[in-house]
Design a protein around this motif. Structure first.
Motif, short mmCIF file in Angstrom:
data_model
loop_
_atom_site.label_atom_id
_atom_site.label_comp_id
_atom_site.label_asym_id
_atom_site.label_seq_id
_atom_site.Cartn_x
_atom_site.Cartn_y
_atom_site.Cartn_z
N ILE A 29 0.75 -1.23 -0.15
CA ILE A 29 -0.02 -0.01 -0.09
C ILE A 29 0.74 1.24 0.07
CG2 ILE A 29 -1.52 1.35 1.54
CD1 ILE A 29 -3.03 -1.25 2.09
N ASN A 30 2.08 1.09 0.40
CA ASN A 30 3.05 2.36 0.60
C ASN A 30 3.80 2.49 -0.94
OD1 ASN A 30 3.12 2.98 3.62
ND2 ASN A 30 3.31 0.80 3.50
N LEU A 31 3.54 1.71 -1.89
CA LEU A 31 4.34 1.76 -3.00
C LEU A 31 4.10 3.04 -3.71
CD1 LEU A 31 5.69 0.51 -5.56
CD2 LEU A 31 3.68 -0.41 -6.28
N PRO A 32 3.12 3.73 -3.53
CA PRO A 32 2.76 5.46 -4.08
C PRO A 32 3.98 6.30 -3.58
CG PRO A 32 0.65 4.58 -3.47
CD PRO A 32 1.62 3.25 -3.26
N HIS A 33 4.37 6.01 -2.30
CA HIS A 33 5.35 6.64 -1.54
C HIS A 33 6.74 6.67 -2.43
CE1 HIS A 33 7.84 8.20 1.55
NE2 HIS A 33 8.96 7.18 1.30
N PHE A 34 7.08 5.34 -2.86
CA PHE A 34 8.40 5.13 -3.85
C PHE A 34 8.19 5.86 -5.16
CE2 PHE A 34 9.96 2.45 -7.00
CZ PHE A 34 11.38 2.46 -6.88
N ILE A 35 6.79 5.63 -5.62
CA ILE A 35 6.76 6.06 -6.89
C ILE A 35 6.89 7.67 -7.16
CG2 ILE A 35 4.86 6.44 -8.94
CD1 ILE A 35 3.76 3.69 -8.07
N LEU A 36 6.30 8.42 -6.16
CA LEU A 36 6.29 9.64 -5.99
C LEU A 36 7.88 10.17 -5.85
CD1 LEU A 36 2.96 10.73 -3.92
CD2 LEU A 36 3.48 10.95 -6.47
N ASN A 37 8.56 9.45 -4.91
CA ASN A 37 9.72 9.91 -4.41
C ASN A 37 10.78 9.68 -5.79
OD1 ASN A 37 9.47 10.63 -1.99
ND2 ASN A 37 10.26 8.70 -1.16
N ASP B 116 0.63 8.25 -12.60
CA ASP B 116 1.58 6.99 -12.70
C ASP B 116 1.07 6.06 -11.88
OD1 ASP B 116 3.17 8.12 -14.65
OD2 ASP B 116 4.50 9.08 -13.40
N ILE B 117 0.60 6.58 -10.28
CA ILE B 117 0.23 5.90 -9.52
C ILE B 117 -1.03 4.88 -9.88
CG2 ILE B 117 -0.86 5.65 -7.20
CD1 ILE B 117 0.77 7.95 -6.28
N GLY B 118 -1.93 5.74 -10.75
CA GLY B 118 -3.47 5.10 -11.18
C GLY B 118 -2.83 3.99 -12.24
N LEU B 119 -2.00 4.26 -13.02
CA LEU B 119 -1.51 3.29 -14.24
C LEU B 119 -1.07 2.03 -13.39
CD1 LEU B 119 0.37 5.30 -16.71
CD2 LEU B 119 -1.85 4.26 -16.99
N VAL B 120 -0.09 2.06 -12.38
CA VAL B 120 0.41 0.91 -11.68
C VAL B 120 -0.99 0.19 -10.80
CG1 VAL B 120 1.70 0.49 -9.58
CG2 VAL B 120 2.50 2.13 -10.84
N ALA B 121 -1.95 0.75 -10.58
CA ALA B 121 -3.06 0.25 -9.88
C ALA B 121 -3.82 -0.60 -11.09
CB ALA B 121 -4.11 1.21 -9.19
N ILE B 122 -3.92 0.29 -12.28
CA ILE B 122 -4.62 -0.47 -13.26
C ILE B 122 -4.06 -1.76 -13.76
CG2 ILE B 122 -5.25 -0.04 -15.77
CD1 ILE B 122 -5.92 2.81 -15.12
N ASP C 288 14.66 0.50 -9.29
CA ASP C 288 15.13 1.80 -8.64
C ASP C 288 14.41 3.00 -9.26
OD1 ASP C 288 16.43 1.95 -10.98
OD2 ASP C 288 18.49 1.86 -10.10
N HIS C 289 13.55 2.92 -10.27
CA HIS C 289 12.68 3.99 -10.50
C HIS C 289 11.28 3.47 -11.58
CE1 HIS C 289 14.75 2.30 -14.23
NE2 HIS C 289 13.88 2.67 -14.88
N TYR C 290 10.59 4.64 -11.51
CA TYR C 290 9.16 4.26 -12.26
C TYR C 290 9.49 4.22 -13.84
CZ TYR C 290 4.44 4.96 -14.10
OH TYR C 290 3.68 4.62 -14.80
N GLY C 291 8.91 3.11 -14.14
CA GLY C 291 8.91 2.73 -15.65
C GLY C 291 8.15 1.45 -15.78
N PRO C 292 8.40 1.01 -17.32
CA PRO C 292 7.62 0.03 -17.68
C PRO C 292 7.91 -1.43 -16.92
CG PRO C 292 8.61 1.09 -19.64
CD PRO C 292 8.95 1.75 -18.16
N SER C 293 9.01 -1.63 -16.44
CA SER C 293 9.52 -2.82 -15.46
C SER C 293 8.69 -2.86 -14.10
CB SER C 293 11.01 -2.77 -15.25
OG SER C 293 11.16 -1.58 -14.40
N LEU D 220 3.08 -1.35 9.35
CA LEU D 220 4.41 -1.76 9.49
C LEU D 220 5.12 -1.12 8.21
CD1 LEU D 220 6.52 -3.81 10.57
CD2 LEU D 220 5.48 -5.79 8.96
N GLY D 221 4.55 -0.89 7.11
CA GLY D 221 5.12 -0.40 6.01
C GLY D 221 5.66 1.02 6.66
#
Length: 398
Positions: free
Chosen positions: A35-43, A50-56, A100-105, A158-159
């Motif tokens: 659930i804390n993944l958006p924290h990483f994406i924004l950082n 982009d957060i929405g695309l990851v959810a999709i 270590d970064h937002y992208g297709p991977s 915990l996250g």
């Protein structure tokens, strides 16, 4: 650890059930940590889009895999599906160590993570229904469904602690350990499907089967109505009193856990359908309480009502699905049930999001209460039709 042979004639079912329970808890805990993944994406320079695309991507992975996984569960056996699903889930989770970064991977990793989770969850629910003897099935499902609630209570907190101690990478390392623990638990669970692996009923036939259709209607209505809470509660609570989201879900979780642990035999005592209908009424009442503009009390009463409703409904849907299908079709039936439960949040986010923007949160909760009420009425109607058909068939056979 050698697989434990399954038998219904003694309590050998208890050990594999505990292993499946633990595996389910570990796998859901991974997802709640993320659930804390958006924290990483924004950082990493990502945006809200982009957060929405990851959810999709995650949702697409889930919906694409469930039907096929359900078919394989019935045709090839439970074990191959839950082992493959758990390994895919663990490998996808481990792949985040290399990102270590937002992208297709990241999108691919998230889709695979959800796909593995979808196959894993459907197979484990089927295994639980296979393992539980009839006298224990009602309470057993109530206990089994505690995995999600426990993980939801622990994971996000915990996250946050792990992120404060280090970086999101620490969340990923912890998640990897939990995902592989899940695999380890499942290695100790043998095949629970009997030798008869006939073709069974197809997914399309299951979707409109007159004995299962009432369950699908009620489950989808519940999922659609309930989903307004995790989607809109935080924003709505700011209008009532800031910081109420945490207390709301705490009261909700305590109410749900209480009915599952202390009053889990109520469906057996008073009838499954009666408790289901009572719970749908409580769900609608709880949603209506959200609109009471007289302070915090109705807000927390809503948490109790909806917590009790959730505490009964999710195990009841699983119980009815298990009781109304045989082993040759049970995997596909659970795949269909979980797909409907997954569709609820996706449709609610789109549909009720538009309603919230145009008419405000109050109308959203009125609409959600109406959905629960309509779902209840349709369930009653279809259930009566199903019972009439069963009585007519019995009379003809007699």
């Amino acid at each position: 650890m050698s697989p434990i042979c399954w038998t219904r004639n003694n309590k050998d079912w208890l050990i594999p059930f505990v292993l499946v329970f633990a595996a389910q808890f570990f796998s859901i805990l991974v997802n709640t940590l993320f659930i804390n993944l958006p924290h990483f994406i924004l950082n990493q320079g990502g945006t809200l889009s982009d957060i929405g695309l990851v959810a999709i991507a995650g949702g697409a992975g889930t919906l694409l895999v469930r039907p096929g996984a359900g078919w394989l569960t019935d045709r090839k056996g439970r074990r191959v599906v839950f082992l493959c699903g758990s390994i895919v889930h663990a490998l996808a989770t481990s792949s985040f160590l290399l990102i270590d970064h937002y992208g297709p991977s990241l999108l691919v990793a998230r889709a695979l993570q959800f796909a593995g989770q979808a196959a894993l969850t459907g197979a484990m629910m089927t295994v639980a229904s296979d393992l539980l003897p009839s006298p224990y099935r009602t309470r057993g499902f109530a206990v089994f469904m505690m995995t999600g609630m426990g993980a939801l209570g622990i994971g996000p907190f915990l996250g946050q602690v792990l992120i404060e101690l280090g970086t999101f990478k620490l969340v990923v390392i912890t998640s990897c350990a939990l995902a592989w623990l899940c695999v380890g638990c499942l290695l100790g669970v043998g095949e629970t499907m009997g030798q008869d692996r006939t073709r069974g009923i197809g997914m399309l036939q299951l979707s409109y089967n007159k004995h299962l259709l009432p369950i699908w209607i009620a489950a989808f209505a519940f999922s659609l109505a309930y989903s307004v809470l995790p989607i809109f509660l935080d924003a709505f609570s700011e209008q009532v009193a800031a910081g109420l989201t945490g207390p709301y879900f705490l009261v909700f979780a305590v109410a749900a856990a209480t009915v599952r642990l202390l009053f889990g035999n109520l469906p057996t005592k008073f009838g499954v359908n009666r408790v289901l209908m009572m719970s749908m009424v409580l769900l609608a009442a709880g949603l209506l309480c959200m609109n009471a503009q007289i302070g915090i009390a109705p807000f927390l009463i809503s948490a109790i009502f909806i917590g009790v409703a959730n505490g009964y409904l999710t195990p009841i849907f699983s119980l009815l699905t298990a009781n109304r299908t045989d082993q040759s079709s049970r995997g596909r039936a659970f795949a269909l049930l979980t797909t409907l439960m997954d569709l609820g949040p996706l449709i609610a986010g789109l549909l009720f999001g538009i309603v919230a923007e145009r008419f405000g949160f109050s109308v959203v909760f009125y609409c959600a209460a109406a959905v629960a009420t309509i779902g209840l009425l349709l369930f009653i109607n279809r259930e009566r039709a199903s019972e009439r058909g069963l009585l007519q068939a019995t009379a003809i056979e007699g």
